[in-house]
Write a protein that holds these residues in place. Structure first.
Motif, PDB file in Angstrom:
ATOM      1  N   VAL A  49      10.393 -43.547  18.657  1.00  0.00           N
ATOM      2  CA  VAL A  49      10.212 -42.731  17.449  1.00  0.00           C
ATOM      3  C   VAL A  49      11.582 -42.258  16.968  1.00  0.00           C
ATOM      4  O   VAL A  49      12.578 -42.351  17.682  1.00  0.00           O
ATOM      5  CB  VAL A  49       9.279 -41.532  17.710  1.00  0.00           C
ATOM      6  CG1 VAL A  49       7.884 -42.011  18.093  1.00  0.00           C
ATOM      7  CG2 VAL A  49       9.850 -40.617  18.793  1.00  0.00           C
TER       8      VAL A  49
ATOM      9  N   TYR B  89       3.224 -37.898  18.289  1.00  0.00           N
ATOM     10  CA  TYR B  89       2.613 -39.011  19.031  1.00  0.00           C
ATOM     11  C   TYR B  89       2.124 -38.562  20.408  1.00  0.00           C
ATOM     12  O   TYR B  89       1.090 -39.034  20.894  1.00  0.00           O
ATOM     13  CB  TYR B  89       3.603 -40.170  19.173  1.00  0.00           C
ATOM     14  CG  TYR B  89       3.701 -41.014  17.925  1.00  0.00           C
ATOM     15  CD1 TYR B  89       2.789 -42.029  17.673  1.00  0.00           C
ATOM     16  CD2 TYR B  89       4.699 -40.791  16.979  1.00  0.00           C
ATOM     17  CE1 TYR B  89       2.863 -42.807  16.530  1.00  0.00           C
ATOM     18  CE2 TYR B  89       4.784 -41.557  15.827  1.00  0.00           C
ATOM     19  CZ  TYR B  89       3.860 -42.559  15.604  1.00  0.00           C
ATOM     20  OH  TYR B  89       3.939 -43.305  14.466  1.00  0.00           O
TER      21      TYR B  89
ATOM     22  N   ALA C 175       8.066 -47.055  15.948  1.00  0.00           N
ATOM     23  CA  ALA C 175       7.337 -46.403  14.854  1.00  0.00           C
ATOM     24  C   ALA C 175       8.284 -45.897  13.774  1.00  0.00           C
ATOM     25  O   ALA C 175       9.138 -45.048  14.033  1.00  0.00           O
ATOM     26  CB  ALA C 175       6.511 -45.244  15.408  1.00  0.00           C
TER      27      ALA C 175
ATOM     28  N   TRP D 244       8.571 -36.284  15.606  1.00  0.00           N
ATOM     29  CA  TRP D 244       7.647 -37.421  15.707  1.00  0.00           C
ATOM     30  C   TRP D 244       7.219 -37.631  17.155  1.00  0.00           C
ATOM     31  O   TRP D 244       6.076 -38.010  17.415  1.00  0.00           O
ATOM     32  CB  TRP D 244       8.294 -38.683  15.145  1.00  0.00           C
ATOM     33  CG  TRP D 244       8.214 -38.752  13.664  1.00  0.00           C
ATOM     34  CD1 TRP D 244       9.248 -38.642  12.780  1.00  0.00           C
ATOM     35  CD2 TRP D 244       7.044 -38.933  12.860  1.00  0.00           C
ATOM     36  NE1 TRP D 244       8.791 -38.737  11.491  1.00  0.00           N
ATOM     37  CE2 TRP D 244       7.446 -38.922  11.510  1.00  0.00           C
ATOM     38  CE3 TRP D 244       5.695 -39.107  13.154  1.00  0.00           C
ATOM     39  CZ2 TRP D 244       6.544 -39.076  10.457  1.00  0.00           C
ATOM     40  CZ3 TRP D 244       4.791 -39.263  12.111  1.00  0.00           C
ATOM     41  CH2 TRP D 244       5.222 -39.244  10.782  1.00  0.00           C
ATOM     42  N   LYS D 245       8.097 -37.368  18.118  1.00  0.00           N
ATOM     43  CA  LYS D 245       7.700 -37.468  19.533  1.00  0.00           C
ATOM     44  C   LYS D 245       6.566 -36.494  19.825  1.00  0.00           C
ATOM     45  O   LYS D 245       5.593 -36.837  20.500  1.00  0.00           O
ATOM     46  CB  LYS D 245       8.894 -37.181  20.440  1.00  0.00           C
ATOM     47  CG  LYS D 245       8.508 -37.183  21.924  1.00  0.00           C
ATOM     48  CD  LYS D 245       9.715 -37.095  22.834  1.00  0.00           C
ATOM     49  CE  LYS D 245       9.272 -37.160  24.302  1.00  0.00           C
ATOM     50  NZ  LYS D 245      10.393 -37.274  25.234  1.00  0.00           N
TER      51      LYS D 245
ATOM     52  N   GLY E  63      10.618 -40.556   7.648  1.00  0.00           N
ATOM     53  CA  GLY E  63      10.810 -40.688   9.086  1.00  0.00           C
ATOM     54  C   GLY E  63      12.209 -40.163   9.373  1.00  0.00           C
ATOM     55  O   GLY E  63      12.436 -38.965   9.509  1.00  0.00           O
TER      56      GLY E  63
END
Length: 370
Positions: A134, A143, A102, A139-140, A263
């Protein structure tokens, strides 16, 4: 060790963005026992439907010939999520393990706008994947919390960077060159940056140059620079080659990335690897990489005054600028592509071993049944 046949699906390797750069680094560092074949699903220029159809045809051909052990899919938000979900479903139909990688800096915005049923379907696809890679701990958490994934299924693997062996001596820079690499648009904070540069006191502004390299809304940015009467100190080289990028990084003194969403941007990693202090924003995975006043300067998105003050401080204080740059280079050393590759290919091997065990169990069950 058994050879792993991997199909990698994602943007074209010449795609003007970080995903293509990551794919290229992975392909260039694959060990001999890992054979990776890449198929482009999008290149930003060709017909998306045509290119995606070609990728599906290639993928199905490999699957039907039994030439696939593992599928590595690079995904962003929007249409990319739809296309990659279709590819994942095809892989599941052939009982092939999938690693979903991702990259989407605005995936959270896209996800929250989805209706209930598509969101349920997308969550189902994510959960069927062997791993979701990720770019940061933040971000972990997203998700895991929002998509209902098991924490052990979500692997944090920050983007890699090719660390240059040596960097220029910037002790005697007569003009402070501020460099931006990426899309020229509002999300990247370009128009904020121009406003901030225009607000620099004339003595400091005369010592500086702003280089904005990339494609996008160049005409709008040029018009704004002209209206602010700073166009003589702004350079718009357009989209540049890899070699030109390296040359600009070697010539620069400070890296700029005042984005609203990210990101873990490859351009930022490259800038820091060249010993450049970064003026950037605490969005996405950036605050896990850049520590304010230690490896760079963090300014909130849209804070034009903060941007101006950060630029001014690095123009005026050469020793601090050099100190931050050295710390930035040291900070990204663990993200060297050689280290990254070992981590990624360990994930490949673990998935491959798991698949072999599952196949062996199925074979044994069939034998017992017979």
């Amino acid at each position: 060790m058994k050879k792993l046949n991997v199909v990698m699906l994602g943007p074209g390797l010449e795609e003007k963005g970080g995903m293509g750069s990551v794919e290229t680094l992975i392909l260039n560092t694959a060990p001999s026992e890992v054979k990776i074949e890449h198929a482009s699903t999008w290149d930003g220029e060709s017909s998306t439907l045509k290119l995606f159809s070609q990728a599906v045809t290639f993928f199905l051909g490999k699957l039907l010939r039994g030439k696939v052990d593992l599928v590595h899919i690079h995904v962003a938000e929007g249409g990319s999520t739809v296309r990659k979900s279709i590819l994942a479903l095809i892989a599941f139909a052939f009982r092939k393990p999938v690693i979903m990688h991702a990259h989407g800096c605005e995936f959270h915005l896209f996800y929250e706008k989805l209706p209930k049923l598509p969101k349920i379907g997308l969550n189902w696809v994510w959960r069927r994947c062997s791993y979701i890679i990720v770019l940061s701990e933040s971000w972990k958490k997203f998700y895991s919390d929002r998509c209902g994934l098991k924490p052990e299924q979500v692997v944090v693997l920050p983007n890699p960077v090719a660390i240059p062996e040596s960097i220029p001596d910037r002790q005697n820079s007569e003009q402070v060159k501020f460099l931006f690499l990426g899309k020229i648009n509002q999300r990247k904070g370009i128009f904020d940056l121009l406003q901030a540069f225009a607000q620099l006191p004339p003595p400091q502004r005369e010592k500086a140059q702003l280089i904005l390299a990339g494609s996008g809304e160049i005409e709008q940015a040029t018009n704004l620079a002209q209206s602010l009467q700073i166009d003589q100190q702004i350079l718009f080289p357009g989209w540049i080659t890899k070699q030109q990028c390296q040359e600009l990084l070697a010539q620069a003194d400070v890296f700029l990335l005042p984005s609203y969403n990210e990101g873990l941007p490859m351009a930022l990693l490259e800038g820091m690897s060249w010993g450049l202090p970064a003026i950037t924003t605490p969005v996405g995975g950036i605050p896990e990489l850049v520590t304010d006043k230690q490896t760079g300067l963090l300014v909130n998105p849209g804070d034009i005054t903060g941007l101006k003050e950060a630029m001014q401080s690095l123009i005026e204080d050469r020793s601090w600028r050099l100190q931050l740059g050295k710390a930035a280079r040291d900070c990204v050393a663990p993200l060297d592509v050689k280290i990254y590759s070992r981590s990624l290919f360990d994930i490949y091997y673990s998935v491959g071993a798991r698949k072999e065990n599952q196949d062996a169990k199925i074979t044994n069950l069939k034998r017992v049944a017979e």
